[in-house]
Design an enzyme around this catalytic site. Structure first.
Site, short mmCIF file in Angstrom:
data_model
loop_
_atom_site.label_atom_id
_atom_site.label_comp_id
_atom_site.label_asym_id
_atom_site.label_seq_id
_atom_site.Cartn_x
_atom_site.Cartn_y
_atom_site.Cartn_z
N HIS A 1 26.44 15.49 81.41
CA HIS A 1 27.44 15.81 82.03
C HIS A 1 27.23 16.33 83.54
CE1 HIS A 1 31.68 16.82 83.34
NE2 HIS A 1 31.21 18.05 83.42
N CYS A 2 25.92 16.54 83.56
CA CYS A 2 25.68 17.28 85.21
C CYS A 2 25.09 16.42 86.23
CB CYS A 2 24.67 18.51 84.82
SG CYS A 2 25.41 19.73 83.71
N ILE A 3 23.63 15.95 85.84
CA ILE A 3 23.15 15.34 86.83
C ILE A 3 23.63 14.11 87.42
CG2 ILE A 3 20.94 14.32 87.54
CD1 ILE A 3 20.79 17.25 87.07
N ASP B 1 27.53 15.53 89.13
CA ASP B 1 27.76 16.97 89.90
C ASP B 1 27.59 16.62 91.35
OD1 ASP B 1 28.50 18.38 87.48
OD2 ASP B 1 26.70 19.68 87.68
#
Length: 450
Positions: free
Chosen positions: A293-295, A298
Site C-alpha cells: 500500500h505504501c511505495i 504514497d
C-alpha cells in the site's frame, strides 16, 4: 502503534480502568497508570495492530470498521498478523475492554479517536480520498468536547487541517481548546517482527503544542520513542519523504541490477560488497517492482499536490515511472527466457513462485506478480502459481489455486517472485529454467538460472 505491554502475545496486565474522561486529562491519567477509551477507525493492516497495541497498553478500545465481513474475519481470527499479534487478538477478543462495531457513531463515546483508513491511488495514479474523507467526516460529525482526534493515514500535506481541523472549527469546536487534533503517521512493516511498531519511533505533529503533547501521551506506550514536530504538515511531509526515499532507491536498485547483468555480474554479490561500507550506503534489493500500500502509492500524493501547484519533482516522477514499468520488463524477460530455450509463449507452462507483494505476508495489494501473470496469460502462456500464504487467487474473474507441490510438475520456466521465510528451493536446483527477479542472498539457486 506497538506491542510493548504484551510482547509475548499473552493477555495484558491491567489495572482498574476508570470511566471515560476528557482528552485534556490524558497526561495525568498516564502518570497515574489510568487509561483512556480509544476508538480506532479502520481495522485493516494498520488499524487492527494499532487497536491491539492500545489494548495491550491497557486502554479500553472500540474498533470501528464499516465492513461486516472484515469484522467477521477479525472475530474468527482469519487475519494476516504477526504471530505475537495473533496472541494479542485472542486475548483482546476475550476481554470486555475490546469491542468491535460497524457503527461509526460509537466514536462519540471515546476519549480519543485514531483514524487508520486506506489511502490508495486510482488507475490514473490520482489519490483516492473517498475512504479518508468519509472517515474524517464521520469523526467530525460525532466529535465531542475534550476529544482527541489523531489521523494516521498517509496523505497529502495539509490533510489534517482540511479534513479535521477546519470542519471541527465550522462546528464551533476549536482545535487546541475544545478538541485536540494531530497527525501521527503509521509506521508498520507487515510481516517483519524486527520492525514491530513498539520498536519504532513515532512522529507526531499537533495543530497546537497541547495537541501534540496529548497525542504523545496517548501513543508513548505503543512506540519506542516519540519525535515531536511543530505542525501536522511537517509530520505529513515526513511520511511522504520516508516512502519517496524508498521508492527512488528501489527504482535505482532495479536499474543498477540490470547494469550488473549487462556486465555479466551477479547483482547480489555486488550489493553485498557495496554494503560492507559502514557509512553513506544503505542496501536496497532489486525485484519485480514495488507492491503493497505504501511505495507504489504514497509518492503520488506528493506528486499530485505538486502538479496542482505547478511545481516539478522530476527525479521522483522518473522513479515512479520506472517502478510502474518494472513488471512489464519482468514479463518480457520471461518471454525472452522461453525463446532462449526454443519455446514460444503459446502453450508454455510458467510457474510464478510467490505472488504476495513481500515475504512473510499474504497481501496481494499492488503485487507485481499480478501484472506479470496477466501479461504472460495474454501472450498465451499457461500460468500457475505457488504461494503457501495465498491458497486462492481471483484475478479478473479467473480463480486459481496455489500449486501445493510445484516440484512434482514440469515447468518450462519458474519466475521466482517472492520467497517466504522457510521456503525450500532445493527442487529448483538442476530442474526447470529459473528467472530469479529477487537477486537476494537468501535465494540460493544453482544450475538452471537464466
Amino acid at each position: 502503534m506497538g506491542d510493548e505491554a504484551s510482547g509475548d502475545g499473552g493477555p495484558p496486565v491491567r489495572t482498574a480502568l476508570p470511566e471515560p474522561t476528557t482528552a485534556a486529562s490524558l497526561p495525568s491519567q498516564a502518570q497515574h497508570g489510568r487509561r483512556a477509551t480509544v476508538a480506532v477507525v479502520g481495522l485493516g493492516y494498520v488499524g487492527l495492530p494499532t487497536a491491539l497495541s492500545l489494548h495491550a497498553a491497557g486502554h479500553l478500545v472500540i474498533g470501528v470498521d464499516t465492513s461486516e465481513p472484515r469484522l467477521g474475519d477479525i472475530r474468527s481470527r482469519r487475519v494476516d498478523l504477526l504471530p505475537s499479534h495473533h496472541g494479542r487478538l485472542s486475548a483482546a477478543l476475550h476481554d470486555t475492554g475490546f469491542r468491535l462495531t460497524a457503527d461509526p457513531a460509537a466514536v462519540a463515546g471515546a476519549d480519543a479517536v485514531i483514524i487508520c483508513v486506506p489511502t490508495p491511488v486510482d488507475e490514473q495514479l490520482v489519490p483516492d480520498l473517498h475512504a479518508l474523507t468519509a472517515a474524517c467526516s464521520s469523526a467530525v460529525a460525532h466529535a465531542t468536547r475534550g476529544q482527541l482526534l489523531v489521523l494516521t493515514s498517509t496523505s497529502y500535506v495539509g490533510t489534517t487541517r482540511d479534513l479535521l481541523a477546519e470542519p471541527l472549527t465550522a462546528r464551533e469546536l476549536r482545535p487546541g481548546t475544545d478538541v485536540f487534533v494531530a497527525f501521527a503517521p503509521e509506521r508498520i512493516d507487515p510481516g517483519n517482527p524486527a520492525h514491530s511498531p513498539d520498536r519504532t519511533p513515532r512522529v507526531i505533529g499537533g495543530v497546537t503544542p497541547r495537541c501534540t503533547e496529548l497525542t504523545a501521551s496517548l501513543l508513548a506506550g505503543t512506540a519506542s520513542s516519540v519525535h515531536r514536530v511543530d505542525s501536522p504538515e511537517a509530520a505529513e511531509m515526513s511520511k511522504l519523504w520516508e516512502n519517496t526515499f524508498r521508492a527512488v532507491n528501489i527504482a535505482l536498485a532495479n536499474e543498477l541490477a540490470e547494469n550488473c547483468l549487462a556486465f555479466g555480474l551477479d547483482p547480489r554479490h555486488v550489493i553485498e560488497a557495496a554494503a560492507t561500507k559502514p557509512y553513506g550506503f544503505m542496501p536496497f534489493h532489486p525485484g519485480a517492482g514495488a507492491g503493497g500500500h505504501c511505495i507504489p502509492c504514497d509518492p503520488h500524493y506528493m506528486l499530485w499536490q505538486l502538479r496542482a501547484r505547478k511545481a516539478a519533482s522530476p527525479l521522483v516522477e522518473a522513479a515512479m515511472t520506472a517502478i510502474a514499468e518494472r513488471p512489464a520488463l519482468v514479463a518480457k524477460k520471461a518471454r525472452e527466457a522461453l525463446a532462449a530455450r526454443g519455446l514460444g509463449t503459446t502453450g508454455s507452462r510458467v510457474l510464478i513462485l510467490g505472488v504476495a507483494y513481500k515475504p512473510g505476508v499474504a497481501d496481494l495489494r499492488e503485487s507485481p506478480a499480478l501484472e506479470i501473470m496477466d501479461r504472460l496469460a495474454a501472450w498465451g502462456v499457461t500460468v500457475e502459481y505457488a504461494d503457501p500464504l495465498v491458497p486462492l487467487l481471483d484475478r479478473n474473474g479467473v480463480v486459481r489455486r496455489s500449486i501445493h507441490d510445484p516440484g512434482a510438475l514440469d515447468w518450462d520456466l519458474v519466475v521466482v517472485h517472492t520467497v517466504h521465510p522457510g521456503a525450500g528451493l532445493d527442487w529448483l536446483d538442476g530442474g526447470p529454467a529459473v528467472l530469479d527477479v529477487t537477486h537476494r542472498p537468501t535465494v540460493a539457486i544453482s544450475g538452471a538460472a537464466v
